[in-house]
Enzyme design. Structure first.
Site, short mmCIF file in Angstrom:
data_model
loop_
_atom_site.label_atom_id
_atom_site.label_comp_id
_atom_site.label_asym_id
_atom_site.label_seq_id
_atom_site.Cartn_x
_atom_site.Cartn_y
_atom_site.Cartn_z
N LYS A 1 0.86 -1.20 0.00
CA LYS A 1 0.00 0.00 0.00
C LYS A 1 0.89 1.24 0.00
O LYS A 1 0.99 1.95 1.01
CB LYS A 1 -0.90 0.00 1.22
CG LYS A 1 -1.92 -1.12 1.23
CD LYS A 1 -2.73 -1.07 2.52
CE LYS A 1 -3.58 -2.30 2.71
NZ LYS A 1 -4.00 -2.44 4.11
N GLY B 1 -1.36 -5.90 9.38
CA GLY B 1 -1.99 -7.22 9.30
C GLY B 1 -1.11 -8.22 8.58
O GLY B 1 -0.86 -9.32 9.08
P1 ADP Z 1 0.62 -4.59 6.07
O1 ADP Z 1 -0.69 -5.34 6.03
O2 ADP Z 1 1.63 -5.28 6.93
O3 ADP Z 1 0.44 -3.16 6.41
P2 ADP Z 1 0.55 -4.22 3.18
O4 ADP Z 1 -0.88 -4.58 3.21
O5 ADP Z 1 0.93 -2.85 2.80
O6 ADP Z 1 1.25 -4.62 4.58
O7 ADP Z 1 1.35 -5.15 2.15
C1 ADP Z 1 1.40 -6.55 2.24
C2 ADP Z 1 1.58 -7.17 0.88
O8 ADP Z 1 2.64 -6.57 0.19
C3 ADP Z 1 1.90 -8.65 0.95
O9 ADP Z 1 0.78 -9.38 0.50
C4 ADP Z 1 3.11 -8.81 0.01
O10 ADP Z 1 2.99 -9.90 -0.87
C5 ADP Z 1 3.09 -7.50 -0.77
N1 ADP Z 1 4.41 -7.12 -1.31
C6 ADP Z 1 5.57 -6.98 -0.66
N2 ADP Z 1 6.57 -6.66 -1.50
C7 ADP Z 1 6.02 -6.60 -2.73
C8 ADP Z 1 6.54 -6.32 -4.04
N3 ADP Z 1 7.83 -6.05 -4.22
N4 ADP Z 1 5.68 -6.34 -5.08
C9 ADP Z 1 4.38 -6.62 -4.88
N5 ADP Z 1 3.83 -6.88 -3.68
C10 ADP Z 1 4.64 -6.88 -2.62
MG MG Z 2 -2.24 -5.44 4.56
#
Ligand code: ADP
Ligand code: MG
Length: 400
Positions: free
Chosen positions: A200, A358
């Protein structure tokens, strides 16, 4: 803020508890029950005091109408296992059946109502729509306990409007979460390292602006990397890129320089031929992403091993660490190395280590780490970030 201790006699009172039971599901199997576990202390407190406990929560993003794939039924079952007692469940949030189920409750019993977001009023933009739904919820209880930390940044009926209609306090989870976040904002011990990743991107960039004056270093991984690399003039193939954020990112880099804060980018990237477990993979310098055989089709799906090592070292030598957002697509083992290394380094911090988000919380558990290896695992991603950004949180304001 008023808390559970401010509540008078609870025996026989109908207490509505807004939890955040928004867990990741695979079919009807809960893949990470961290949020259910986090809601237990408040519920036990109320059960021990003989309250009639009515649990409300949302799950996923149904569009204001019943949608069986987002039913809270499996979550109610898991909650019963964790509490070690029968937990009743009713397939609607407000209405005749819900009212009946509430009046059937004895002291110390627990009832879970169906997903709040099956009702359009929960997330309605207009005050009247939310208020009508909040009124219906309020009629089911005598007291309200707000304990869904993951949603306190949302102006939604069960978070913001309902507490105005009943005597309301914050639950134990919210108290715990705020205590930790205060330690991150009020004179955190230095070096203070923040690790940001995930997908995000535009949601999370704002936190950089707020954190720059307070931290020692910001390590950037995950999908956010490519907007930074592109801003510095690099090609990033088909990786996640938010072109409209490039100016913002350049602004942050300039501000960081001015303040003497380092924004650390990965020096190598795991580039994939496509998205999936069967993709071909190459490791390249972050400045050479299109030099792989996949050319401009290449997708950066994890930080490279050299970067993971460097990030881990920065983390281990910090006194305070906040981490939000996986370093790569950890759900696929080939792209989990960066996230694993960063998680491991957090467990070795001699100081305060906090994981927020999450997917980040799910990632550390999926990769085999235990909750108690970290200082704190926050149940709220967006909520903890907004707190660190210094934003006003509607669900907390209303409890003051
Ligand atoms: P959080 O829930 O911990 O705040 P987000 O919802 O922002 O985290 O992001 C989580 C997602 O980001 C995971 O499903 C992961 O697969 C994805 N992600 C991480 N690095 C990349 C990348 N380089 N390209 C695409 N998706 C990614
Ligand atoms: Mg998330």
């Amino acid at each position: 803020m008023r808390t559970l201790k401010d509540l008078p006699e609870l025996s026989g009172k109908r207490v509505i508890v807004r939890c955040d039971l928004n867990v990741p599901l695979n079919g009807s199997t809960i893949t990470d029950d961290g949020r259910v576990r986090a809601s237990v202390p408040t519920l036990e407190y109320l059960i021990e005091r003989g309250a009639k406990v009515i649990v409300i929560s949302h799950l996923g993003r149904p569009e204001g109408a019943p949608d069986p794939q987002y039913s809270l039924a499996p979550v109610a079952k898991r909650l019963g296992e964790l509490l070690g007692k029968d937990v009743a469940f009713v397939g609607e949030t407000v209405g005749e059946q819900a009212t009946e189920a509430v009046s059937a409750l004895n002291n110390g019993e627990v009832l879970v109502l169906e997903n709040l977001r099956f009702n359009p009023g929960e997330t309605a933009k207009d005050d009247a729509g939310r208020n009508a739904f909040a009124q219906a919820l309020a009629s089911l209880g005598d007291v309200f306990v707000s304990d869904g930390f993951g949603v306190v940044h949302r102006k939604q009926a069960s978070v913001y409007d309902l507490p105005k209609l009943l005597p309301s306090v914050a639950g134990l989870l919210i108290e715990t979460e705020l205590k930790v976040l205060e330690r991150l904002t009020d004179k955190p011990e230095k070096p203070y390292v923040v690790v940001l990743g995930g997908s995000k991107v535009s949601d999370k960039l704002g936190v950089i602006d707020h954190l720059l004056p307070r931290v020692s270093k910001i390590l950037v991984g995950g999908g956010m990397v490519f907007t930074f690399l592109a801003a510095l003039g690099n090609k990033v193939g088909s990786s996640l890129l938010e072109k409209d954020q490039i100016e913002t990112v350049l602004g942050y880099l300039a501000k960081a320089k001015e303040l003497g804060v380092e924004i650390v980018l990965p020096t190598d990237i795991v580039v994939a031929s496509k998205f999936g477990a069967d993709a071909d993979v190459e490791i390249t310098a972050a400045t050479q992403m299109e030099s792989t055989p996949f050319g401009e089709k290449g997708l950066g799906l994890d930080i490279g091993p050299e970067s993971a090592k460097a990030f881990a070292e920065d983390i281990r030598s910090a006194k305070t660490v906040f981490w939000n957002g996986p370093m790569g697509v950890f759900e696929i083992d080939k792209f989990a190395n960066g996230t694993r290394e960063v998680a491991k380094a957090l467990t070795e911090v001699d100081g305060l280590s906090v994981v927020g988000g999450g997917d980040s919380a799910a990632a550390v558990r999926q990769l085999g780490f235990e909750d108690n290896q970290f200082g704190h695992i926050s149940t709220g991603g967006g909520a903890s970030l907004e707190y660190l950004e210094g934003k006003i949180m509607p669900g907390l304001e209303v409890l003051k």
